[in-house]
Structure formats: structure tokens, C-alpha cells
Enzyme design. Structure first.
Site, short mmCIF file in Angstrom:
data_model
loop_
_atom_site.label_atom_id
_atom_site.label_comp_id
_atom_site.label_asym_id
_atom_site.label_seq_id
_atom_site.Cartn_x
_atom_site.Cartn_y
_atom_site.Cartn_z
CE1 TYR A 1 -9.15 -6.73 6.55
CE2 TYR A 1 -10.64 -6.98 4.69
CZ TYR A 1 -10.33 -6.42 5.91
OH TYR A 1 -11.20 -5.52 6.49
CB CYS A 2 -2.45 -8.58 1.05
SG CYS A 2 -1.02 -9.33 0.27
CG MET A 3 -4.27 -11.95 5.83
SD MET A 3 -4.16 -10.63 7.05
CE MET A 3 -4.16 -9.17 6.01
CG HIS B 1 0.05 -3.98 4.77
ND1 HIS B 1 1.16 -4.79 4.90
CD2 HIS B 1 0.33 -2.84 5.44
CE1 HIS B 1 2.07 -4.15 5.61
NE2 HIS B 1 1.61 -2.97 5.94
#
Length: 158
Positions: free
Chosen positions: A146-148, A132
Site C-alpha cells: 500500500y503505497c500512500m 495505490h
């Protein structure tokens, strides 16, 4: 009459802009091949994250604390998606980046799962879930986080 015009104008604006995200990409999510095909090529963890839109636990994933130089590629396609140059410690327990290497390789779609309203990051060529994006990243680097999911990525050391 004025009230009717105002209501119609508001509905038009919401409809026109409600299907787009902050990067202007139209929200669409469709897998490039059937889930059964992805199951043959992805590990169970990768499948859970990328096809079923799962999330791995914070601080219990491969790359949240990785400080090596290199690039992060899609676990499904090998496409370069993120760089260590854009990675930062968000304190969340997941690998976080200020931007993708090429914004044309990811798409942002609206995600209302689990009673939350979020912007989901997918690999544009496949429709697979990566994580997200949030507006609480470093302000001096664009303000995005950008939290991957580590499970959606593979790290290639430089």
C-alpha cells in the site's frame, strides 16, 4: 456455434469480475461532499493529493522515512488507516504498508490514469485518494504494498 458460446462466456466472466478488485470490493469512486467543501478544510497539498488524485514526489514527503511507532490517520477525517507495525521500507520513497488497519475503511478502485493500469486506494467514507496498492510487497506479510501519499495522512505518535 461453439465459438459464439465461448465468446459469450468470456464476455460474461470479464464483465462479472472486471468491476471488482482483489479484495472483492466493487469499484466506485464518488466524493462524499463537493470538491469546493474539501477545499475549505484541506491544505492545498492535501487537496491536490486527496481530491485531485495527485502524487507527491518520492523521498520529498513527510513519512517515507518515518520509523516512529504510531498510527497514520486520514488527513481529512482523522480515521485510523495504517499502523507503523505494518509499515516497511519499500525503497520507493513513499510510505508503504502491508495492509490497512481495517480493510473496511479503504476501498480499491481501478485507475487507468497516465496510461497506467493500477489499483487506487481511497478512503471509503469520503472517496478521497490516498495512494495505490501493488502486488510487490513482502511475500511473507501478504505480498501487498500500500503505497500512500504522506499528504493524505497525519501521523500520531504512540
Amino acid at each position: 456455434m461453439k465459438r459464439s458460446i465461448l465468446v459469450i462466456a468470456i464476455l460474461f466472466v470479464v464483465t462479472a469480475f472486471g468491476c471488482q478488485n482483489s479484495s472483492g470490493q466493487i469499484a466506485k469512486k464518488k466524493l462524499s461532499k463537493p470538491a469546493e467543501e474539501w477545499k475549505k478544510t484541506l491544505t492545498p497539498n492535501q487537496y491536490h493529493i486527496m481530491v485531485e488524485s495527485g502524487t507527491e514526489p518520492p523521498y520529498k514527503n513527510d513519512y517515507w522515512n518515518n520509523h516512529q511507532k504510531g498510527v497514520y490517520v486520514s488527513a481529512a477525517t482523522g480515521e485510523v488507516l495504517f499502523s507503523s507495525d505494518d509499515k516497511f521500507d519499500s525503497g520507493t520513497g513513499w510510505p508503504s504498508f502491508v495492509k490497512p488497519v481495517d480493510s473496511k475503511k479503504v476501498a480499491i478502485v481501478h485507475d487507468d490514469s497516465y496510461g497506467m493500469s493500477r489499483d487506487e486506494v481511497i478512503e471509503k467514507s469520503t472517496g478521497l485518494h490516498l495512494g495505490h496498492v501493488f502486488d510487490d510487497g513482502p511475500a511473507d506479510r501478504g505480498g501487498k504494498r500500500y503505497c500512500m501519499n504522506s499528504g493524505a495522512l497525519k501521523f500520531i505518535k504512540k
